[in-house]
Design a protein around this motif. Sequence first.
Motif, PDB file in Angstrom:
ATOM      1  N   GLU A  36       0.320  -1.679   0.523  1.00 15.70           N
ATOM      2  CA  GLU A  36       0.177  -0.108   0.363  1.00 15.70           C
ATOM      3  C   GLU A  36       0.533   1.523  -0.165  1.00 15.70           C
ATOM      4  O   GLU A  36       0.764   1.994  -0.961  1.00 15.70           O
ATOM      5  CB  GLU A  36      -1.067   0.243   0.813  1.00 15.70           C
ATOM      6  CG  GLU A  36      -1.984   1.434   0.946  1.00 15.70           C
ATOM      7  CD  GLU A  36      -2.501   1.166   2.432  1.00 15.70           C
ATOM      8  OE1 GLU A  36      -3.834   2.091   2.206  1.00 15.70           O
ATOM      9  OE2 GLU A  36      -2.040   0.987   4.000  1.00 15.70           O
ATOM     10  N   HIS A  39       2.049   2.601  -3.445  1.00 15.83           N
ATOM     11  CA  HIS A  39       1.349   2.291  -4.266  1.00 15.83           C
ATOM     12  C   HIS A  39       1.902   0.637  -5.395  1.00 15.83           C
ATOM     13  O   HIS A  39       1.753   1.201  -6.813  1.00 15.83           O
ATOM     14  CB  HIS A  39       0.868   3.703  -4.855  1.00 15.83           C
ATOM     15  CG  HIS A  39       0.511   4.743  -3.957  1.00 15.83           C
ATOM     16  ND1 HIS A  39       0.568   5.888  -4.398  1.00 15.83           N
ATOM     17  CD2 HIS A  39       0.279   4.181  -2.891  1.00 15.83           C
ATOM     18  CE1 HIS A  39      -0.218   6.614  -3.485  1.00 15.83           C
ATOM     19  NE2 HIS A  39       0.233   5.618  -2.184  1.00 15.83           N
ATOM     20  N   ARG A  40       1.637  -0.301  -5.676  1.00 16.25           N
ATOM     21  CA  ARG A  40       2.139  -1.636  -6.054  1.00 16.25           C
ATOM     22  C   ARG A  40       2.094  -2.315  -5.544  1.00 16.25           C
ATOM     23  O   ARG A  40       2.615  -2.541  -4.134  1.00 16.25           O
ATOM     24  CB  ARG A  40       3.523  -0.984  -7.708  1.00 16.25           C
ATOM     25  CG  ARG A  40       4.576  -0.603  -6.426  1.00 16.25           C
ATOM     26  CD  ARG A  40       5.747   0.186  -7.909  1.00 16.25           C
ATOM     27  NE  ARG A  40       5.481   1.469  -7.902  1.00 16.25           N
ATOM     28  CZ  ARG A  40       6.033   1.563  -9.285  1.00 16.25           C
ATOM     29  NH1 ARG A  40       6.829   1.224 -10.157  1.00 16.25           N
ATOM     30  NH2 ARG A  40       5.692   2.807  -9.314  1.00 16.25           N
ATOM     31  N   TRP A 197      -1.426   7.555  -8.684  1.00 15.54           N
ATOM     32  CA  TRP A 197      -2.266   6.468  -7.943  1.00 15.54           C
ATOM     33  C   TRP A 197      -3.215   6.378  -6.196  1.00 15.54           C
ATOM     34  O   TRP A 197      -0.962   6.385  -6.195  1.00 15.54           O
ATOM     35  CB  TRP A 197      -2.900   5.053  -8.141  1.00 15.54           C
ATOM     36  CG  TRP A 197      -3.274   4.318  -7.356  1.00 15.54           C
ATOM     37  CD1 TRP A 197      -3.271   2.953  -7.078  1.00 15.54           C
ATOM     38  CD2 TRP A 197      -4.586   4.381  -7.965  1.00 15.54           C
ATOM     39  NE1 TRP A 197      -3.984   2.100  -6.711  1.00 15.54           N
ATOM     40  CE2 TRP A 197      -5.596   2.698  -7.145  1.00 15.54           C
ATOM     41  CE3 TRP A 197      -5.341   5.526  -9.161  1.00 15.54           C
ATOM     42  CZ2 TRP A 197      -6.766   2.491  -7.379  1.00 15.54           C
ATOM     43  CZ3 TRP A 197      -6.721   4.262  -8.830  1.00 15.54           C
ATOM     44  CH2 TRP A 197      -7.244   3.577  -7.670  1.00 15.54           C
ATOM     45  N   ASP A 198      -3.277   7.181  -5.995  1.00 15.05           N
ATOM     46  CA  ASP A 198      -3.491   7.666  -4.239  1.00 15.05           C
ATOM     47  C   ASP A 198      -4.688   7.370  -3.905  1.00 15.05           C
ATOM     48  O   ASP A 198      -4.822   8.696  -3.405  1.00 15.05           O
ATOM     49  CB  ASP A 198      -2.903   8.978  -4.296  1.00 15.05           C
ATOM     50  CG  ASP A 198      -2.424   8.914  -2.355  1.00 15.05           C
ATOM     51  OD1 ASP A 198      -2.304   8.312  -1.898  1.00 15.05           O
ATOM     52  OD2 ASP A 198      -2.241  10.266  -1.955  1.00 15.05           O
ATOM     53  N   ALA A 203      -5.042   1.077  -3.152  1.00 12.59           N
ATOM     54  CA  ALA A 203      -3.641   1.971  -3.690  1.00 12.59           C
ATOM     55  C   ALA A 203      -2.525   0.556  -4.041  1.00 12.59           C
ATOM     56  O   ALA A 203      -1.696   1.075  -5.091  1.00 12.59           O
ATOM     57  CB  ALA A 203      -3.145   2.332  -2.365  1.00 12.59           C
ATOM     58  N   GLN A 208      -2.211   3.092 -11.768  1.00 11.55           N
ATOM     59  CA  GLN A 208      -2.243   4.400 -12.347  1.00 11.55           C
ATOM     60  C   GLN A 208      -2.824   5.163 -13.074  1.00 11.55           C
ATOM     61  O   GLN A 208      -3.325   4.043 -14.562  1.00 11.55           O
ATOM     62  CB  GLN A 208      -0.499   4.519 -12.496  1.00 11.55           C
ATOM     63  CG  GLN A 208      -0.036   3.867 -13.066  1.00 11.55           C
ATOM     64  CD  GLN A 208       1.492   3.833 -13.342  1.00 11.55           C
ATOM     65  OE1 GLN A 208       1.675   4.556 -12.065  1.00 11.55           O
ATOM     66  NE2 GLN A 208       2.275   2.551 -13.943  1.00 11.55           N
TER      67      GLN A 208
END
Length: 415
Positions: A36, A39-40, A197-198, A203, A208
Amino acid sequence: MMAGTAADTERPSAREIIARLEDLRPWLREHQAAAEQQHRIPQESIERLDAAGVFALTTPSRYGGADLTTRELHDVFRALGAGCGATAWMVWAAAGGNLWSLAFDEDVVAPVYTSPWVGNRTFALGGTSRRMSGTARRTDGGWLVEGAWPFATGSVHASHGYLAVFYDENDENGESDDAKVGMVLAPKSSLVARDDWDPMGMAATGSQTVATDGELFVPDDHFSTPGQLAARIAELTAQGRGPRRGGMVRSLVAGAGVALGMADHAMDLFLGAAAKRSIPYSPYPRQLLAPVTHLAVGRAHALTRAAGAVAEAAAAELDRFETNGTDPGADDTVQLHTDVAYVWDACSAAVETLFQASGASAILKRQPLQLIARNCRAGSLHAAHNLDTWTENLGRARCGVESAPASTNILERRS
């Protein structure tokens, strides 16, 4: 062995993949917070999933990918979701998008799926409206494509993107059935990742925005339309070389396993903590002894069990269509969509019930239950999982009231 073929013995079975995922589950749970934050999905997790055969779900069977029933896919996604819901969502989305990219000409598809790669091969985007898609215009030998595509789930680890474009300048909204929609298969290296991407949940899916840097040339053989690709899928299926029947709704039913896996994970966490913690200002030395705890656990268990029964029935129905060599009809599709939405809503409610019964300490970021609650709720808000939308669609169908086909995106309508 020739490219484009694979011996059945080389394809991992659902049982094998699930056993490996159960072994991998502690690792996925331990690293879901890091996923998280980044973000990946962490690269090491991708490598472990690849070694476990998980990305066989995102590869056509004629290139060695897993050829699983809907129920088997559902069970795999449930096992993966019990480790990390966001990871399961990413794999599920990549597998669903693969339905279209595999249908390009063999000379185009073979290099994508036969070259060495760790992770999912493709991701798919666009088609709901012009705002969610790019544009294309004719040029010598191909097309000039330009645009930005948000919600690019699976793009972080993929090698190619399957992107929707509009090429009819007369349809400004891109919503009519005669709008000209194309799909292009492009190397991810030719696209720009915006790393924007947030979200509050999911997440780690890395969904993205990807975009072109100006106009991107796409050769003619890397451009197609939903109608052409649907015809190609039907041809491959008739030859025993294509995907199983059911299309998009089959992907959604299988993906309901992701929600159930998160609900399973939440219950594991709650019961493990309830045996240790107390309830302040109450007479119970352990939460496990409190009637309010029993109510919460009973409610969450009932919701998850009911959701599981609905998902399993939907998967069984799709597998019956496959066995009979038929496709779901319009009424079947609406019912199955609604089943999926119910599963996501029920699982989100089950997880939320356990989260609310976990006390104030559950809000800490280091506590995994709050992350599961956010991920599951985020998944339930996806348009394909919106319970209000699909119960209305189902009720309208049951009442025999016709309406414009606005409840599905243009790629689904055109195919």
